[in-house]
Design a protein around this motif. Structure first.
Motif, PDB file in Angstrom:
ATOM      1  N   TRP A 162       2.514  -0.569   0.954  1.00 55.92           N
ATOM      2  CA  TRP A 162       1.307  -0.680   0.132  1.00 55.92           C
ATOM      3  C   TRP A 162       1.655  -0.233  -1.294  1.00 55.92           C
ATOM      4  O   TRP A 162       1.020   0.636  -1.879  1.00 55.92           O
ATOM      5  CB  TRP A 162       0.183   0.172   0.728  1.00 55.92           C
ATOM      6  N   ARG A 171      -2.014   5.190  -0.465  1.00 58.28           N
ATOM      7  CA  ARG A 171      -1.891   5.993   0.766  1.00 58.28           C
ATOM      8  C   ARG A 171      -0.434   6.371   1.051  1.00 58.28           C
ATOM      9  O   ARG A 171      -0.051   6.523   2.217  1.00 58.28           O
ATOM     10  CB  ARG A 171      -2.472   5.251   1.975  1.00 58.28           C
ATOM     11  N   ASN A 213      -3.935  -4.615  -1.158  1.00 49.76           N
ATOM     12  CA  ASN A 213      -4.844  -4.804  -2.288  1.00 49.76           C
ATOM     13  C   ASN A 213      -3.945  -5.273  -3.431  1.00 49.76           C
ATOM     14  O   ASN A 213      -3.436  -4.482  -4.207  1.00 49.76           O
ATOM     15  CB  ASN A 213      -5.561  -3.500  -2.639  1.00 49.76           C
ATOM     16  N   ARG A 327      -5.088 -10.611   7.944  1.00 49.98           N
ATOM     17  CA  ARG A 327      -5.609  -9.355   8.502  1.00 49.98           C
ATOM     18  C   ARG A 327      -7.037  -9.502   9.024  1.00 49.98           C
ATOM     19  O   ARG A 327      -7.838 -10.242   8.441  1.00 49.98           O
ATOM     20  CB  ARG A 327      -5.534  -8.239   7.454  1.00 49.98           C
ATOM     21  N   PHE A 329      -8.929  -6.805   9.315  1.00 52.76           N
ATOM     22  CA  PHE A 329      -9.627  -5.589   8.854  1.00 52.76           C
ATOM     23  C   PHE A 329     -10.730  -5.992   7.871  1.00 52.76           C
ATOM     24  O   PHE A 329     -10.488  -6.154   6.678  1.00 52.76           O
ATOM     25  CB  PHE A 329      -8.620  -4.653   8.195  1.00 52.76           C
ATOM     26  N   PHE A 369      -7.376   3.163  11.601  1.00 58.03           N
ATOM     27  CA  PHE A 369      -6.238   4.078  11.730  1.00 58.03           C
ATOM     28  C   PHE A 369      -6.666   5.523  11.987  1.00 58.03           C
ATOM     29  O   PHE A 369      -6.062   6.473  11.480  1.00 58.03           O
ATOM     30  CB  PHE A 369      -5.383   4.064  10.466  1.00 58.03           C
ATOM     31  N   HIS A 536      -9.546  11.256   1.828  1.00 54.42           N
ATOM     32  CA  HIS A 536      -9.183  11.117   3.243  1.00 54.42           C
ATOM     33  C   HIS A 536      -8.331  12.303   3.710  1.00 54.42           C
ATOM     34  O   HIS A 536      -7.611  12.210   4.695  1.00 54.42           O
ATOM     35  CB  HIS A 536      -8.465   9.785   3.523  1.00 54.42           C
TER      36      HIS A 536
HETATM   37  C1  GCU Z   1      -7.923   1.872   4.540  1.00 52.05           C
HETATM   38  C2  GCU Z   1      -7.285   2.492   3.348  1.00 52.05           C
HETATM   39  C3  GCU Z   1      -7.248   1.563   2.170  1.00 52.05           C
HETATM   40  C4  GCU Z   1      -6.634   0.232   2.599  1.00 52.05           C
HETATM   41  C5  GCU Z   1      -7.373  -0.322   3.795  1.00 52.05           C
HETATM   42  C6  GCU Z   1      -6.721  -1.555   4.357  1.00 52.05           C
HETATM   43  O1  GCU Z   1      -9.296   1.718   4.342  1.00 52.05           O
HETATM   44  O2  GCU Z   1      -7.975   3.657   2.992  1.00 52.05           O
HETATM   45  O3  GCU Z   1      -6.492   2.164   1.171  1.00 52.05           O
HETATM   46  O4  GCU Z   1      -6.651  -0.671   1.549  1.00 52.05           O
HETATM   47  O5  GCU Z   1      -7.380   0.615   4.819  1.00 52.05           O
HETATM   48  O6  GCU Z   1      -6.097  -1.435   5.384  1.00 52.05           O
HETATM   49  O7  GCU Z   1      -6.832  -2.630   3.794  1.00 52.05           O
END
Ligand code: GCU
Length: 688
Positions: A162, A171, A213, A327, A329, A369, A536
């Motif tokens: 990342w 992170r 991101n 993804r 998510f 996570f 976090h």
């Molecule tokens: C979590 C994390 C983010 C990240 C996101 C993801 O929320 O805090 O920093 O971008 O996961 O997995 O996309």
């Protein structure tokens, strides 16, 4: 001084004289048939490793193609199975089974001459096999009668970095990004090669270089040329490079009016971009995409589905053999909506709609996570879609690089979870390996796993010396999802510290317990997502910001605590196979470590611990803190068994972890007490 830079590739001198002499007899010479960049990398590693461990540089010789095995002297032979003399040493099944990345290691003998064969169908198999042999030596095993067959159960074994182009790591807690974009493409740092060696030693074969991101900049020609230099450096080690592709790139870079995946100009833009990428990076792996999630652009912006978006990109990559990792998510902070349900709701209806070079990449749990979540119900529920697992190696929710948390136990827990989707035994490991429908399985099926890296420019790569174990364990589980966290920890400790059982046994035990210890002082009994909102880091069950309220994740009130995810609540249980839905619907049959994930439980209700909900909760928090104190004690008794530098560093880290465990305990217990209005159990009065 030991600074941890060499990770588990330390190759410490073998002090046991008998063992060293045996290795010296067996490995005084290495023979190969042909050179290649990958074979040369293997030779370099073997020469260096063997020399460091036994104090003797093996001599290298070459064997003419087609020659029979020459039993004049003991030696190590690295050979591809297209050599008939080598192939003859193995069965057809063995040779086939190992596929394109596996290897065979065998000790063969004639009269008194002994040879060790490392054989594979490919050069990369030989490199992996060489690392295996070195591991055997690092863990002090006999090479007398080897008969090893190894092959990876998953095709894509990927680290997701990342990393931002400005050098920061989202992170990331171990310094800055390894990729020095300013000095690329001209400068290939030794560190890039050491990164590739470490990955190859555990079979990792892909790296996504930039943050999910994403910045579109990484798709510009300037950055593609820099990326190409890294891809070229990694190639001998079997590592392909991937990039996160930002969905709005056609607008931002191409100045189109739209990024609608069904728009012909957009389709053309991606085709041209992919063509350009492969021009610079012929072995490019493909794209990772975070779309229509947390503010990222995506097909949703144009009323299109995830499948529309993924398939459009996949079609552009297809002619070059590239893939898309899309993804799952996604969530909206909708008041009243159970976030745990949203990924499944969005993706389940799309099962079977994705192109065959698309994989859906799902986090292990349906939220994010967390130290413990129920498993993500998408696993097993998408029989017509390639699914890959996403783990987080970086400890975003596990105390960053300060807390000692061995994630091998977590990886094992989720990979062995039974989804019951095709009856009992439908484990997530099987789902990932696509072994659930043997009748449709073929060897070209796309399978994979990704881990969000914990690597940065810190001297020891991972911040916490034990963070290295999580990188190592991820690779080993990616190679074989049914691996054991226990034996991985043991190998890692021996390779990283010492073979002394007086150190390995107690510290292995400490590692194996450490994830549960963190769960106890952070989120026991199925609690989740109660960390500090902004960082976090540390507790924050009280956090409340626009669009984000920790109380939506714990539901503590005057009656009790926990989320009712049964039919009387959000009904998230209905996303699981009927057998599991029934199990999770009933508090009595819900695993104790998930009761608050699935149920709202009265403070005075007795739970399986034999105590009331309130007393149990408090006891877990107190237990977690005591366990960290016990970890400190065990660590102290290791003084003198390992180098002072890492001993002292871990001593300090554990002290800090103990303080922060109390911070979590006190913060959470006091916060929840406002709702429970019950006193602490008598044995929980420790101040501070
Ligand atoms: C979590 C994390 C983010 C990240 C996101 C993801 O929320 O805090 O920093 O971008 O996961 O997995 O996309």
């Amino acid at each position: 001084a030991e600074n941890g830079y060499n990770l588990w590739l330390r190759y410490l001198p073998i002090e046991n004289v008998q063992l060293r002499q045996a290795y010296q007899r067996q490995l005084s010479s290495i023979a190969i048939y042909k050179h290649s960049p990958t074979i040369d990398a293997a030779l370099k590693e073997l020469i260096n490793g063997i020399n460091q461990m036994i104090g003797k540089v093996p001599n290298i010789s070459s064997i003419p193609g087609g020659a029979a095995i020459n039993f004049k002297t003991n030696r190590l032979v690295l050979a591809k199975l297209d050599q008939p003399a080598i192939a003859a040493q193995f069965s057809t099944v063995e040779r086939r089974q190992i596929g394109q990345e596996g290897y065979l290691i065998k000790t063969i003998r004639q009269n008194r001459v002994q040879q060790i064969l490392i054989a594979a169908n490919t050069d990369i198999g030989l490199l992996y096999g060489s690392f295996h042999l070195l591991k055997l030596m690092q863990t002090h095993q006999s090479l007398q009668a080897l008969n090893i067959q190894q092959w990876p159960r998953l095709k894509l074994r990927i680290l997701d970095h990342w990393d931002n182009l400005n050098g920061t790591v989202e992170r990331g807690y171990a310094g800055y990004s390894l990729w020095n974009w300013q000095t690329l493409p001209g400068i290939i740092q030794k560190r890039y090669i050491d990164y590739a060696r470490a990955n190859a030693s555990i079979g990792i074969n892909g790296a996504v270089l930039n943050n999910v991101n994403a910045s579109v900049k990484s798709l510009t020609r300037e950055y593609l040329i820099k990326t190409a230099a890294l891809a070229k450096a990694f190639k001998p080690y079997g590592i392909k490079v991937y990039l996160t592709a930002k969905f709005s790139a056609p607008k931002e870079l191409g100045h189109l009016k739209t990024a609608d995946p069904l728009d012909p100009a957009v389709i053309k833009w991606w085709q041209d971009k992919v063509k350009e990428i492969y021009h610079y990076i012929p072995n490019f792996g493909g794209f990772l995409v975070k779309a229509s999630s947390e503010g990222q652009p995506g097909p949703g912006d144009y009323g299109r589905t995830h499948a529309d978006g993924a398939n459009m990109m996949a079609a552009a990559l297809k002619p070059y053999g590239g893939i898309v990792m899309w993804r799952t998510f996604v969530y909206e902070n909708k008041k009243g909506a159970d976030r745990a349900k949203q990924g499944y709701e969005e993706f389940k209806p799309l099962d079977g709609k994705f192109a065959d070079n698309v994989l859906l990449q799902a986090k292990y749990g349906p939220i994010d996570f967390q130290p413990r979540e129920a498993f993500n119900p998408l696993f097993g529920a998408m029989p017509h879609t390639h699914m890959m697992m996403e783990f987080q190696i970086t400890q975003e929710y596990f105390g960053f690089a300060t807390h000692l948390v061995y994630l091998g136990s977590l990886f094992q827990e989720y990979l062995r979870k039974d989804t019951y989707q095709k009856g009992p035994g439908t484990t997530i490991a099987k789902v990932l390996e696509e072994r659930v429908n043997p009748e449709t399985a073929d060897s070209n099926r796309l399978t994979g796993i990704a881990g969000v890296a914990n690597i940065g420019t810190d001297v020891n790569w991972c911040g916490h010396p034990f963070g290295q174990a999580n990188w190592y364990a991820f690779g080993r589980f990616a190679w074989n999802p049914m691996s054991s966290a226990d034996s991985i920890a043991e190998d890692w400790l021996k390779m990283t510290f010492t073979n002394d059982p007086g150190f390995v046994n107690p510290i292995k035990k400490l590692m194996l317990g450490s994830r549960e210890v963190a769960v106890n002082y952070m989120t026991p009994l199925g609690l989740s997502h109660i960390m500090n909102f902004a960082t976090h880091y540390g507790p924050g069950p009280w956090s409340k910001f626009p669009g984000w309220d920790a109380r939506d994740y714990h539901h503590a009130d005057s009656v009790g605590i926990g989320l009712d995810r049964t039919a009387t609540g959000s009904d998230a249980v209905s996303q699981y196979a009927p057998a599991l839905a029934a199990k999770y619907s009933n508090l009595k049959t819900t695993p104790l470590n998930l009761i608050l994930w699935f149920h709202h439980i009265g403070w005075d209700q007795k739970i399986a611990t034999g105590e009331t909900m309130w007393n149990s909760l408090v006891h877990y928090y107190y237990k977690g803190v005591k366990q960290v104190a016990a970890m400190q004690q065990i660590w102290q008794s290791m003084k003198g068994k390992i180098d002072e530098d890492r001993f002292n560093y871990v001593t300090q880290l554990l002290k800090q972890q103990h303080l922060e465990a109390k911070w979590w305990r006190n913060g959470c217990v006091l916060y929840f007490q406002q709702y429970s209005k019950r006193p602490l159990p008598k044995d929980c009065k420790e101040p501070g």
